[in-house]
Scaffold this active site. Structure first.
Site, PDB file in Angstrom:
ATOM      1  N   TYR A 124       7.808  31.812  37.899  1.00  0.00           N
ATOM      2  CA  TYR A 124       8.782  32.902  37.995  1.00  0.00           C
ATOM      3  C   TYR A 124       8.640  33.834  36.805  1.00  0.00           C
ATOM      4  O   TYR A 124       8.050  33.488  35.779  1.00  0.00           O
ATOM      5  CB  TYR A 124      10.218  32.370  38.121  1.00  0.00           C
ATOM      6  CG  TYR A 124      10.865  31.911  36.833  1.00  0.00           C
ATOM      7  CD1 TYR A 124      11.667  32.776  36.081  1.00  0.00           C
ATOM      8  CD2 TYR A 124      10.710  30.616  36.370  1.00  0.00           C
ATOM      9  CE1 TYR A 124      12.277  32.353  34.911  1.00  0.00           C
ATOM     10  CE2 TYR A 124      11.319  30.189  35.213  1.00  0.00           C
ATOM     11  CZ  TYR A 124      12.099  31.060  34.472  1.00  0.00           C
ATOM     12  OH  TYR A 124      12.696  30.645  33.304  1.00  0.00           O
ATOM     13  N   CYS A 125       9.176  35.030  36.967  1.00  0.00           N
ATOM     14  CA  CYS A 125       9.206  36.032  35.901  1.00  0.00           C
ATOM     15  C   CYS A 125      10.568  36.710  35.974  1.00  0.00           C
ATOM     16  O   CYS A 125      11.553  36.088  36.363  1.00  0.00           O
ATOM     17  CB  CYS A 125       8.054  37.017  36.048  1.00  0.00           C
ATOM     18  SG  CYS A 125       8.100  37.982  37.584  1.00  0.00           S
ATOM     19  N   ARG A 126      10.652  37.983  35.644  1.00  0.00           N
ATOM     20  CA  ARG A 126      11.930  38.684  35.693  1.00  0.00           C
ATOM     21  C   ARG A 126      12.291  39.081  37.113  1.00  0.00           C
ATOM     22  O   ARG A 126      13.399  38.848  37.574  1.00  0.00           O
ATOM     23  CB  ARG A 126      11.898  39.931  34.786  1.00  0.00           C
ATOM     24  CG  ARG A 126      13.221  40.690  34.753  1.00  0.00           C
ATOM     25  CD  ARG A 126      13.170  41.946  33.897  1.00  0.00           C
ATOM     26  NE  ARG A 126      12.092  42.846  34.265  1.00  0.00           N
ATOM     27  CZ  ARG A 126      12.134  43.728  35.264  1.00  0.00           C
ATOM     28  NH1 ARG A 126      13.214  43.841  36.001  1.00  0.00           N
ATOM     29  NH2 ARG A 126      11.114  44.507  35.519  1.00  0.00           N
TER      30      ARG A 126
END
Length: 174
Positions: free
Chosen positions: A136-138
């Site tokens: 995941y990221c932002r």
């Protein structure tokens, strides 16, 4: 005459077999089978018979984890969760039990030996056949890029949380 024809057929057969043995695809299969994870024959065939999405290309739905799926995986502790944001973003807020591997060092990190990976990140190194790896990221863009990188490295069952930390924080009321 008959033995001459049989001898020619045998030499042709040997030549064909040697050509196959020396072919690039066969060498790739042998190299994949000899890797540390000893994948199943099915995963080896999948690796060489399916194409990975190009960088930046949208991933298929089977590669996406939803918020509720992520919550379930976290509650059962059946997850290897990797945050591909920068260390500063990770320190500012993260999903519990995630490990920060910034996108810029993801490829080299996944190529480390299991021992070096565990020393560097203090968690078990992911295996190429693991089906509980989530990135995941932002907002899902970098994790989609990371998904494509991991697939190119042979992690064919990896998924990403498309909503990213933004959706997570919103859903969790943070």
């Amino acid at each position: 005459m008959r033995s001459l024809v049989a001898g020619s057929l045998q030499r042709a057969l040997v030549f064909i077999m040697l050509s196959f043995v020396l072919s690039r695809s066969f060498c790739q299969v042998v190299a994949e089978v000899n890797r540390r994870s000893y994948p199943t024959l099915g995963s080896v065939i999948r690796t060489f018979s399916t194409s990975s999405p190009a960088r930046g290309e949208a991933s298929d739905n089977a590669s996406v984890v939803t918020y509720s799926q992520l919550k379930t995986m976290l509650s059962t502790r059946d997850i290897q969760l990797f945050d591909v944001r920068s260390p500063d973003e990770y320190q500012a807020g993260r999903i519990a039990d995630s490990v920060n591997i910034p996108l810029g060092i993801l490829e080299e990190s996944l190529m480390l030996s299991p021992e070096h990976f565990e020393q560097k990140f203090e968690v078990r190194a992911p295996g190429k056949d693991d089906d509980n790896i989530v990135l995941y990221c932002r907002s899902g863009n970098r994790s989609n890029t990371a998904l494509n990188i991991t697939r190119q490295l042979g992690f064919m069952r990896v998924r990403h949380y498309k909503g990213g930390f933004s959706e997570w924080a919103e859903q969790e009321g943070k």
